[in-house]
Motif scaffolding. Sequence first.
Motif, PDB file in Angstrom:
ATOM      1  N   VAL A  39      19.398  53.120 -36.794  1.00 54.32           N
ATOM      2  CA  VAL A  39      20.405  52.231 -36.226  1.00 54.32           C
ATOM      3  C   VAL A  39      19.807  50.834 -36.162  1.00 54.32           C
ATOM      4  O   VAL A  39      18.631  50.654 -35.841  1.00 54.32           O
ATOM      5  N   ASN A  40      20.625  49.846 -36.508  1.00 56.96           N
ATOM      6  CA  ASN A  40      20.208  48.457 -36.515  1.00 56.96           C
ATOM      7  C   ASN A  40      21.263  47.647 -35.765  1.00 56.96           C
ATOM      8  O   ASN A  40      22.449  47.700 -36.095  1.00 56.96           O
ATOM      9  N   LEU A  41      20.832  46.914 -34.739  1.00 55.50           N
ATOM     10  CA  LEU A  41      21.749  46.157 -33.879  1.00 55.50           C
ATOM     11  C   LEU A  41      21.379  44.682 -33.905  1.00 55.50           C
ATOM     12  O   LEU A  41      20.192  44.327 -33.946  1.00 55.50           O
ATOM     13  N   ASN A  42      22.398  43.830 -33.859  1.00 54.31           N
ATOM     14  CA  ASN A  42      22.145  42.394 -33.778  1.00 54.31           C
ATOM     15  C   ASN A  42      23.206  41.751 -32.890  1.00 54.31           C
ATOM     16  O   ASN A  42      24.391  41.719 -33.240  1.00 54.31           O
ATOM     17  N   LEU A  43      22.772  41.273 -31.727  1.00 57.67           N
ATOM     18  CA  LEU A  43      23.652  40.575 -30.790  1.00 57.67           C
ATOM     19  C   LEU A  43      23.349  39.081 -30.897  1.00 57.67           C
ATOM     20  O   LEU A  43      22.212  38.656 -30.682  1.00 57.67           O
ATOM     21  N   ARG A  44      24.375  38.276 -31.225  1.00 58.19           N
ATOM     22  CA  ARG A  44      24.119  36.858 -31.483  1.00 58.19           C
ATOM     23  C   ARG A  44      25.182  35.967 -30.842  1.00 58.19           C
ATOM     24  O   ARG A  44      26.380  36.246 -30.910  1.00 58.19           O
ATOM     25  N   TYR A  45      24.688  34.874 -30.238  1.00 57.80           N
ATOM     26  CA  TYR A  45      25.554  33.810 -29.736  1.00 57.80           C
ATOM     27  C   TYR A  45      25.392  32.610 -30.658  1.00 57.80           C
ATOM     28  O   TYR A  45      24.272  32.201 -30.984  1.00 57.80           O
ATOM     29  N   ALA A  57      33.277  25.371 -31.672  1.00 56.74           N
ATOM     30  CA  ALA A  57      33.397  26.824 -31.758  1.00 56.74           C
ATOM     31  C   ALA A  57      32.259  27.522 -31.035  1.00 56.74           C
ATOM     32  O   ALA A  57      31.138  26.994 -30.954  1.00 56.74           O
ATOM     33  N   SER A  58      32.550  28.720 -30.523  1.00 58.49           N
ATOM     34  CA  SER A  58      31.518  29.563 -29.916  1.00 58.49           C
ATOM     35  C   SER A  58      31.878  31.027 -30.162  1.00 58.49           C
ATOM     36  O   SER A  58      33.048  31.400 -30.142  1.00 58.49           O
ATOM     37  N   ALA A  59      30.844  31.829 -30.403  1.00 57.44           N
ATOM     38  CA  ALA A  59      31.074  33.250 -30.685  1.00 57.44           C
ATOM     39  C   ALA A  59      29.908  34.067 -30.162  1.00 57.44           C
ATOM     40  O   ALA A  59      28.743  33.679 -30.309  1.00 57.44           O
ATOM     41  N   LEU A  60      30.234  35.188 -29.545  1.00 57.31           N
ATOM     42  CA  LEU A  60      29.244  36.187 -29.178  1.00 57.31           C
ATOM     43  C   LEU A  60      29.658  37.471 -29.887  1.00 57.31           C
ATOM     44  O   LEU A  60      30.713  38.038 -29.598  1.00 57.31           O
ATOM     45  N   THR A  61      28.839  37.904 -30.837  1.00 56.28           N
ATOM     46  CA  THR A  61      29.197  39.059 -31.662  1.00 56.28           C
ATOM     47  C   THR A  61      28.054  40.070 -31.686  1.00 56.28           C
ATOM     48  O   THR A  61      26.877  39.712 -31.601  1.00 56.28           O
ATOM     49  N   GLN A  87      33.529  41.234 -31.512  1.00 60.89           N
ATOM     50  CA  GLN A  87      33.435  40.146 -30.543  1.00 60.89           C
ATOM     51  C   GLN A  87      33.135  40.754 -29.171  1.00 60.89           C
ATOM     52  O   GLN A  87      33.653  41.809 -28.829  1.00 60.89           O
ATOM     53  N   VAL A  88      32.288  40.079 -28.395  1.00 61.82           N
ATOM     54  CA  VAL A  88      31.804  40.627 -27.134  1.00 61.82           C
ATOM     55  C   VAL A  88      32.186  39.699 -25.976  1.00 61.82           C
ATOM     56  O   VAL A  88      32.068  38.475 -26.080  1.00 61.82           O
ATOM     57  N   ALA A  89      32.661  40.288 -24.897  1.00 58.16           N
ATOM     58  CA  ALA A  89      32.909  39.595 -23.623  1.00 58.16           C
ATOM     59  C   ALA A  89      33.900  38.446 -23.749  1.00 58.16           C
ATOM     60  O   ALA A  89      33.868  37.504 -22.967  1.00 58.16           O
ATOM     61  N   GLY A  90      34.778  38.513 -24.744  1.00 54.77           N
ATOM     62  CA  GLY A  90      35.807  37.489 -24.886  1.00 54.77           C
ATOM     63  C   GLY A  90      35.324  36.142 -25.365  1.00 54.77           C
ATOM     64  O   GLY A  90      36.078  35.158 -25.311  1.00 54.77           O
ATOM     65  N   VAL A  91      34.092  36.052 -25.850  1.00 57.37           N
ATOM     66  CA  VAL A  91      33.568  34.789 -26.381  1.00 57.37           C
ATOM     67  C   VAL A  91      33.924  34.745 -27.863  1.00 57.37           C
ATOM     68  O   VAL A  91      33.168  35.189 -28.728  1.00 57.37           O
ATOM     69  N   ALA A 382      32.064  11.650 -49.401  1.00 55.75           N
ATOM     70  CA  ALA A 382      31.513  12.931 -49.851  1.00 55.75           C
ATOM     71  C   ALA A 382      32.169  14.112 -49.152  1.00 55.75           C
ATOM     72  O   ALA A 382      31.932  15.267 -49.532  1.00 55.75           O
ATOM     73  N   GLY A 383      32.981  13.849 -48.132  1.00 60.43           N
ATOM     74  CA  GLY A 383      33.734  14.915 -47.475  1.00 60.43           C
ATOM     75  C   GLY A 383      32.960  15.707 -46.449  1.00 60.43           C
ATOM     76  O   GLY A 383      33.412  16.776 -46.027  1.00 60.43           O
ATOM     77  N   LYS A 384      31.785  15.227 -46.011  1.00 64.51           N
ATOM     78  CA  LYS A 384      30.981  15.915 -45.009  1.00 64.51           C
ATOM     79  C   LYS A 384      31.054  15.182 -43.673  1.00 64.51           C
ATOM     80  O   LYS A 384      31.328  13.981 -43.621  1.00 64.51           O
ATOM     81  N   VAL A 385      30.796  15.915 -42.588  1.00 66.56           N
ATOM     82  CA  VAL A 385      30.786  15.320 -41.248  1.00 66.56           C
ATOM     83  C   VAL A 385      29.545  15.784 -40.501  1.00 66.56           C
ATOM     84  O   VAL A 385      28.954  16.824 -40.829  1.00 66.56           O
ATOM     85  N   ASP A 386      29.140  15.012 -39.503  1.00 66.70           N
ATOM     86  CA  ASP A 386      28.008  15.412 -38.670  1.00 66.70           C
ATOM     87  C   ASP A 386      28.283  16.787 -38.066  1.00 66.70           C
ATOM     88  O   ASP A 386      29.384  17.051 -37.564  1.00 66.70           O
ATOM     89  N   THR A 387      27.271  17.661 -38.117  1.00 71.05           N
ATOM     90  CA  THR A 387      27.443  19.044 -37.661  1.00 71.05           C
ATOM     91  C   THR A 387      26.201  19.512 -36.932  1.00 71.05           C
ATOM     92  O   THR A 387      25.083  19.307 -37.409  1.00 71.05           O
ATOM     93  N   ASP A 388      26.402  20.126 -35.771  1.00 70.14           N
ATOM     94  CA  ASP A 388      25.312  20.731 -35.007  1.00 70.14           C
ATOM     95  C   ASP A 388      25.617  22.206 -34.794  1.00 70.14           C
ATOM     96  O   ASP A 388      26.739  22.571 -34.413  1.00 70.14           O
ATOM     97  N   LYS A 389      24.593  23.055 -35.015  1.00 68.83           N
ATOM     98  CA  LYS A 389      24.747  24.494 -34.809  1.00 68.83           C
ATOM     99  C   LYS A 389      23.552  25.022 -34.018  1.00 68.83           C
ATOM    100  O   LYS A 389      22.415  24.607 -34.242  1.00 68.83           O
ATOM    101  N   ILE A 390      23.842  25.968 -33.123  1.00 65.56           N
ATOM    102  CA  ILE A 390      22.798  26.637 -32.339  1.00 65.56           C
ATOM    103  C   ILE A 390      23.051  28.137 -32.385  1.00 65.56           C
ATOM    104  O   ILE A 390      24.201  28.594 -32.271  1.00 65.56           O
ATOM    105  N   TRP A 391      21.963  28.905 -32.554  1.00 67.34           N
ATOM    106  CA  TRP A 391      22.036  30.361 -32.523  1.00 67.34           C
ATOM    107  C   TRP A 391      20.999  30.904 -31.552  1.00 67.34           C
ATOM    108  O   TRP A 391      19.866  30.413 -31.489  1.00 67.34           O
ATOM    109  N   LEU A 392      21.389  31.918 -30.824  1.00 64.87           N
ATOM    110  CA  LEU A 392      20.477  32.656 -29.957  1.00 64.87           C
ATOM    111  C   LEU A 392      20.771  34.131 -30.167  1.00 64.87           C
ATOM    112  O   LEU A 392      21.906  34.571 -30.051  1.00 64.87           O
ATOM    113  N   TRP A 393      19.735  34.924 -30.495  1.00 67.51           N
ATOM    114  CA  TRP A 393      19.987  36.320 -30.842  1.00 67.51           C
ATOM    115  C   TRP A 393      18.878  37.240 -30.378  1.00 67.51           C
ATOM    116  O   TRP A 393      17.739  36.820 -30.142  1.00 67.51           O
ATOM    117  N   VAL A 394      19.245  38.529 -30.280  1.00 64.19           N
ATOM    118  CA  VAL A 394      18.299  39.589 -30.050  1.00 64.19           C
ATOM    119  C   VAL A 394      18.718  40.768 -30.929  1.00 64.19           C
ATOM    120  O   VAL A 394      19.904  41.081 -31.037  1.00 64.19           O
TER     121      VAL A 394
END
Length: 398
Positions: A39-45, A57-61, A87-91, A382-394
Amino acid sequence: MQPVRQLSTLTTLILLAGSSASASANSESKSETQAKNSVNLNLRYETVAQDNSLKDASALTLRTRLNYTSASYHDFTAVIEFEDSRQVAGVNKYNDAVGNNTEYSVIADPETTELDQAYVQYKKDGVTAKVGRQVLTLDNHRYVGHVGWRQDRQTFDAATVTYAALDNVEMSYSYINKRNRIFSNEKDFDAKDHLLNLAYKTSYGKLTAYSYLLEVDEGTANSLDTFGVSFNGKKDKFSYSAEFATQDSESGATDYSASYMAIQGGYSFDVVTLKLGAEVLGSDDSMYGFSTPLATLHKFNGWADQFLGTPKEGLVDLYASVSGKAFGGGWTVTIHDYSADESTDTVDDLGSEINAVYAKKFAKNYKAGLKYAAYSAGDATAGKVDTDKIWLWVSAKF
């Protein structure tokens, strides 16, 4: 209450699979002739913020992968694997790339339950043959990969033969008739793809030649043919790699050609490792950019995922990275500078990006990490915009 019920159901499945895996681990050691399961599990925000009209956007999966590999019988084994992303906990305030919540920025992790792998394998005397739904990765994933960063990874319905009976030579051929992509079943493609890869190991490194002939089976004439050669190796504290490829793309009456070049060098000090590199995805007269549709694209050209598709002006990615160890884990910081391969009057500067990650294994079966990407856009046209992303996982593997 639906997320709670879903999480409860998943937890039950996880405990059952984990108990079975633990029982197997506590028994006498397994040989290749014995069945095994895992079994392989990945919980990520994950969060995404972009300088445009889309909402942040925000997601907890939670991704759950259950695998069963049969015992070997006359050199044959069978594998079946299921994958589920919830999707977990309504996030769940995010565009899942399959049509939901399109007012938000994209986080490409739709909810799905699917058959991830199901294949029969024959392995003997350096020959491995595999038929069915399977993970396929070649070399550094630049052309063929599993896109394992996303919760629903990419697999292929394929037949693969690998020959590795000689000490320094390895050959593989795959025929793919379906690409099971990362968007649940919504955007899978029927295909007629041929992948040929030949590698020769020397005392200085590995020399690889490849031919990837791709075709989407959609009833119209199309092809994407790539031929290339690469060399990568390591000597003492130095690492080095170089690669060159050419590509022809045809779709109906449209025909383009482009080239690919990459070079990287690295040196490991006692505390840190430094790497400098350049990757050029060429352009055909600013009308077509070199394409790698089967790749693990998140691994290349920045983690903000601004260049999952190569701009028609092409892409030059100059980068430098430094990595090391701290507190029992590993960290890496990378800086990218992007520009067009064939610039126009309006598109030349494609921006820059900073990436950072720290990850650590703990308690034998677990891993946790924190990852950040900040993209700064270049030319507005060029069609791009400033973008910031953060991930936290276990994650956990049993």
